[in-house]
Structure formats: C-alpha cells, structure tokens
Design a protein around this motif. Structure first.
Motif, short mmCIF file in Angstrom:
data_model
loop_
_atom_site.label_atom_id
_atom_site.label_comp_id
_atom_site.label_asym_id
_atom_site.label_seq_id
_atom_site.Cartn_x
_atom_site.Cartn_y
_atom_site.Cartn_z
N VAL A 1 0.84 -1.20 0.00
CA VAL A 1 0.00 0.00 0.00
C VAL A 1 0.87 1.25 0.00
CG1 VAL A 1 -1.66 1.33 1.37
CG2 VAL A 1 -1.97 -1.12 1.07
N LYS A 2 1.93 1.23 0.78
CA LYS A 2 2.85 2.37 0.82
C LYS A 2 3.51 2.58 -0.54
CE LYS A 2 6.92 4.07 3.24
NZ LYS A 2 7.98 3.75 4.21
N TRP A 3 3.91 1.48 -1.17
CA TRP A 3 4.56 1.56 -2.47
C TRP A 3 3.59 2.06 -3.55
CZ3 TRP A 3 4.07 -1.86 -6.86
CH2 TRP A 3 5.01 -1.63 -7.86
N LEU A 4 2.34 1.56 -3.52
CA LEU A 4 1.37 1.96 -4.53
C LEU A 4 0.79 3.36 -4.28
CD1 LEU A 4 -0.60 -1.29 -5.31
CD2 LEU A 4 0.98 -0.07 -6.78
N SER A 5 1.03 3.92 -3.11
CA SER A 5 0.55 5.27 -2.86
C SER A 5 1.40 6.32 -3.56
CB SER A 5 0.49 5.55 -1.36
OG SER A 5 1.79 5.56 -0.82
N GLN A 6 2.53 5.91 -4.10
CA GLN A 6 3.37 6.81 -4.88
C GLN A 6 2.85 6.86 -6.31
OE1 GLN A 6 7.25 5.13 -4.45
NE2 GLN A 6 7.34 5.51 -2.26
N PRO A 7 2.72 8.06 -6.89
CA PRO A 7 2.11 8.17 -8.22
C PRO A 7 2.85 7.40 -9.31
CG PRO A 7 2.29 10.32 -7.20
CD PRO A 7 3.01 9.36 -6.31
#
Length: 79
Positions: free
Chosen positions: A7-13
């Motif tokens: 989730v943290k990784w995918l929260s980056q555009p």
C-alpha cells in the motif's frame, strides 16, 4: 512483502501508474493471445462469437478490476 508495504509503495504516483500500465499490458496481451488460439481452433461461427465475447468480457472485467484496485490503494482506500 506485507500488505502495508505494498500500500505504501502503490501510494506513490509513479508506482501506481507503472502498475496500471502493467495491468493494461498484461490483459491486452492475454486477450490477443487467446483470441488467436480461439480463431485457430474453434470452427463454428456461433461458438466462436460466443467464446470471443466471453473472452472480451473477462479481460475487460479483469483489467478494470485490477485498475480499480490499484487506484483504490493509491488514493488511500483499502481494496
């Protein structure tokens, strides 16, 4: 990887955009490959039409679900 790390990784555009492009590419490639297989091995016109329609429905639906899931995680929701 844990759910929180993803989730943290995918929260980056940039990561979310790359993942969405990967999903589109994956489902498009699968659709094209299976379409050729169906066209080569299914000979009745009605059956071929039905199977190709089901293939299109499955690939568009699966791709849309994948894109929605990535977008939900990228915008802070829980998919």
């Amino acid at each position: 990887y844990s759910h929180a790390n993803v989730v943290k990784w995918l929260s980056q555009p940039l990561s979310a955009t790359a993942m969405i492009l990967l999903i589109v590419s994956l489902f498009w490639h699968a659709r094209l490959g299976l379409q050729v297989l169906i066209e080569d091995y299914v000979h009745e016109a009605g059956t071929k039409f039905a199977v190709l329609a089901a293939l299109n429905l499955a690939t568009i639906g699966g791709g849309a679900f994948g894109i929605f899931s990535v977008a939900a995680l990228a915008f802070g929701g829980n998919a």
